[in-house]
Write an enzyme that holds these catalytic residues in place. Structure first.
Site, mmCIF file in Angstrom:
data_model
loop_
_atom_site.group_PDB
_atom_site.id
_atom_site.type_symbol
_atom_site.label_atom_id
_atom_site.label_comp_id
_atom_site.label_asym_id
_atom_site.label_seq_id
_atom_site.Cartn_x
_atom_site.Cartn_y
_atom_site.Cartn_z
ATOM 1 N N GLU A 8 0.812 -1.215 0.000
ATOM 2 C CA GLU A 8 0.000 0.000 0.000
ATOM 3 C C GLU A 8 0.850 1.272 0.000
ATOM 4 O O GLU A 8 0.387 2.339 0.408
ATOM 5 C CB GLU A 8 -0.932 -0.012 1.215
ATOM 6 C CG GLU A 8 -1.881 -1.203 1.224
ATOM 7 C CD GLU A 8 -2.655 -1.316 2.525
ATOM 8 O OE1 GLU A 8 -3.631 -0.574 2.686
ATOM 9 O OE2 GLU A 8 -2.276 -2.137 3.380
ATOM 10 N N SER A 39 -6.561 -3.012 2.481
ATOM 11 C CA SER A 39 -6.955 -2.507 1.164
ATOM 12 C C SER A 39 -7.343 -3.613 0.193
ATOM 13 O O SER A 39 -7.148 -3.492 -1.011
ATOM 14 C CB SER A 39 -5.839 -1.651 0.545
ATOM 15 O OG SER A 39 -5.686 -0.464 1.266
ATOM 16 N N TYR A 89 -9.078 2.817 -4.864
ATOM 17 C CA TYR A 89 -8.176 3.955 -5.038
ATOM 18 C C TYR A 89 -8.133 4.502 -6.456
ATOM 19 O O TYR A 89 -7.280 5.318 -6.770
ATOM 20 C CB TYR A 89 -6.768 3.554 -4.585
ATOM 21 C CG TYR A 89 -6.746 3.164 -3.126
ATOM 22 C CD1 TYR A 89 -7.069 4.083 -2.138
ATOM 23 C CD2 TYR A 89 -6.445 1.873 -2.726
ATOM 24 C CE1 TYR A 89 -7.073 3.736 -0.802
ATOM 25 C CE2 TYR A 89 -6.439 1.510 -1.387
ATOM 26 C CZ TYR A 89 -6.750 2.452 -0.434
ATOM 27 O OH TYR A 89 -6.760 2.099 0.888
ATOM 28 N N ARG A 106 -11.625 2.557 10.992
ATOM 29 C CA ARG A 106 -12.722 2.321 10.058
ATOM 30 C C ARG A 106 -13.106 0.848 10.116
ATOM 31 O O ARG A 106 -12.241 -0.029 9.999
ATOM 32 C CB ARG A 106 -12.318 2.685 8.630
ATOM 33 C CG ARG A 106 -13.508 2.826 7.673
ATOM 34 C CD ARG A 106 -13.078 2.942 6.221
ATOM 35 N NE ARG A 106 -12.603 1.665 5.714
ATOM 36 C CZ ARG A 106 -11.370 1.436 5.279
ATOM 37 N NH1 ARG A 106 -10.461 2.403 5.313
ATOM 38 N NH2 ARG A 106 -11.032 0.253 4.823
ATOM 39 N N ASP A 129 -15.233 -2.243 8.464
ATOM 40 C CA ASP A 129 -15.813 -2.669 7.190
ATOM 41 C C ASP A 129 -16.773 -3.829 7.418
ATOM 42 O O ASP A 129 -16.467 -4.769 8.165
ATOM 43 C CB ASP A 129 -14.705 -3.094 6.225
ATOM 44 C CG ASP A 129 -13.800 -1.934 5.840
ATOM 45 O OD1 ASP A 129 -14.246 -0.773 5.939
ATOM 46 O OD2 ASP A 129 -12.642 -2.190 5.449
ATOM 47 N N GLU A 183 -13.481 -6.442 9.315
ATOM 48 C CA GLU A 183 -12.196 -6.046 9.881
ATOM 49 C C GLU A 183 -12.270 -4.615 10.391
ATOM 50 O O GLU A 183 -13.187 -3.863 10.054
ATOM 51 C CB GLU A 183 -11.071 -6.174 8.851
ATOM 52 C CG GLU A 183 -11.224 -5.273 7.646
ATOM 53 C CD GLU A 183 -10.072 -5.430 6.669
ATOM 54 O OE1 GLU A 183 -8.920 -5.565 7.106
ATOM 55 O OE2 GLU A 183 -10.331 -5.398 5.454
ATOM 56 N N ASN A 211 -9.793 -1.238 10.564
ATOM 57 C CA ASN A 211 -8.575 -0.613 10.053
ATOM 58 C C ASN A 211 -8.121 0.472 11.025
ATOM 59 O O ASN A 211 -8.848 1.445 11.246
ATOM 60 C CB ASN A 211 -8.831 0.004 8.681
ATOM 61 C CG ASN A 211 -9.277 -1.024 7.667
ATOM 62 O OD1 ASN A 211 -8.456 -1.673 7.035
ATOM 63 N ND2 ASN A 211 -10.581 -1.196 7.521
ATOM 64 N N GLY A 221 -7.220 5.142 5.282
ATOM 65 C CA GLY A 221 -6.701 6.062 4.281
ATOM 66 C C GLY A 221 -7.152 7.496 4.491
ATOM 67 O O GLY A 221 -8.227 7.759 5.023
#
Length: 313
Positions: free
Chosen positions: A17, A143, A213, A252, A254, A270, A272, A276
């Site tokens: 990443e 990601s 992205y 974050r 998900d 998960e 994070n 980002g």
């Protein structure tokens, strides 16, 4: 105007990443400079400790994604050096980057996560570890790096072909989980507040690295057009996961939601700890919808890091 600080923004590195981290880091650095802080942009390398010792920053803004910036390695280094830093600490980072450890930490507290188990990649060539469709993913990449959805149609062979490109060629072990049909949801947490729920609608059917992205490949719907009880569940679970794992700054969560099952179809995938901060990233987008601009978001993360460093001192 907040107190002017010397802040080193740590970005780049050598994970899968890297490019996303550079985008996040440069955006953060621009925001910090516009806020009046003195900024040193540091591209993570093997002698970063020497670089930071020479810079003597008041704070490190950790804008790394993946290893070694998200797995506890950098956090341990900064703890030893006595430099305050943003986002989660060592223990939280070690647990949250490992999807299996995250399950062990959260499922006993009643948070809904998919079942599944670890499998040796070599064993996939002999047969399926779960009924198809199922998902294979590295246990500690973010990601959607290295995620494969193995379908009943045998898109990778049946059994999986040894010569077919996939994460089994890159990782000795993978996490196998049942595939959850339905919709992709995500909730950002900032400090002690769940910001909202975004639905992600990738144009190619899967929210993979490119979809995340590349501008135009995914539609972000905020607030998500979902029932109130499902939205409330997303925010409650995201905030509870943030607290149970000991996350700091922004995180974050998900989710996958099988909309045929109502609230019972919601599963946390998960958490994070280094989400980002690019122009397409979800945390800044949710914050912006709530009236928190990008610069204010960055300053809030800095303020929490300084407050946390003060309580540990």
């Amino acid at each position: 105007m907040a107190e002017s600080l010397h802040i080193a923004v740590l970005m780049g590195g050598w994970s899968a990443e890297r490019e996303v981290s550079l985008m996040s880091g440069n955006g953060i650095a621009d925001a910090l400079e516009s806020l009046g802080h003195r900024v040193s942009r540091v591209d993570m390398d093997r002698v970063v400790a020497v670089t930071l010792a020479g810079l003597k920053p008041d704070l490190v803004f950790n804008a790394l994604h993946g290893t070694p910036g998200e797995d506890g390695t950098v956090q341990g280094m900064l703890d030893l050096m006595g430099i305050p830093y943003t986002h989660s600490g060592l223990v939280t980072s070690v647990i949250a980057i490992d999807k299996q450890l995250t399950k062990q930490a959260l499922v006993p507290h009643g948070l809904p996560m998919p079942g599944g188990r670890m499998v040796r990649s070599e064993d996939l060539y002999a047969g399926d570890p779960l009924p198809r469709p199922y998902v294979l993913k590295p246990v500690n990449e973010g990601s959607s790096v290295g995620v494969a959805i193995v379908t009943a149609e045998g898109n990778y062979g049946n059994p999986i072909g040894r010569d077919v490109r996939g994460p089994w060629q890159e990782f000795d072990e993978l996490l196998a989980e049942p595939f959850i049909r339905g919709r992709e949801l995500t909730t950002a947490v900032l400090g002690d507040q769940a910001l909202g729920v975004t639905e992600l609608k990738p144009k190619n059917g899967f929210y993979d690295y490119d979809a995340k992205y590349t501008d135009g490949l995914t539609e972000h719907v905020f607030p998500a057009d979902i029932p109130d009880d499902v939205a409330d569940a997303c925010k409650r679970i995201a905030l509870e996961a943030h607290r149970l794992l000991g996350c700091k700054g922004a995180s974050r969560a998900d989710f996958r939601w099988d909309d045929e099952q109502g609230p019972d179809g919601l599963f946390l995938l998960e958490v994070n700890t280094q989400p980002g901060m690019t122009p397409l990233s979800l945390v800044p987008e949710q914050a912006r919808h709530l009236g928190i601009g990008y610069e204010a978001l960055v300053q809030k993360i800095v303020d929490e890091a300084l407050a946390d460093a003060g309580t540990r001192a």
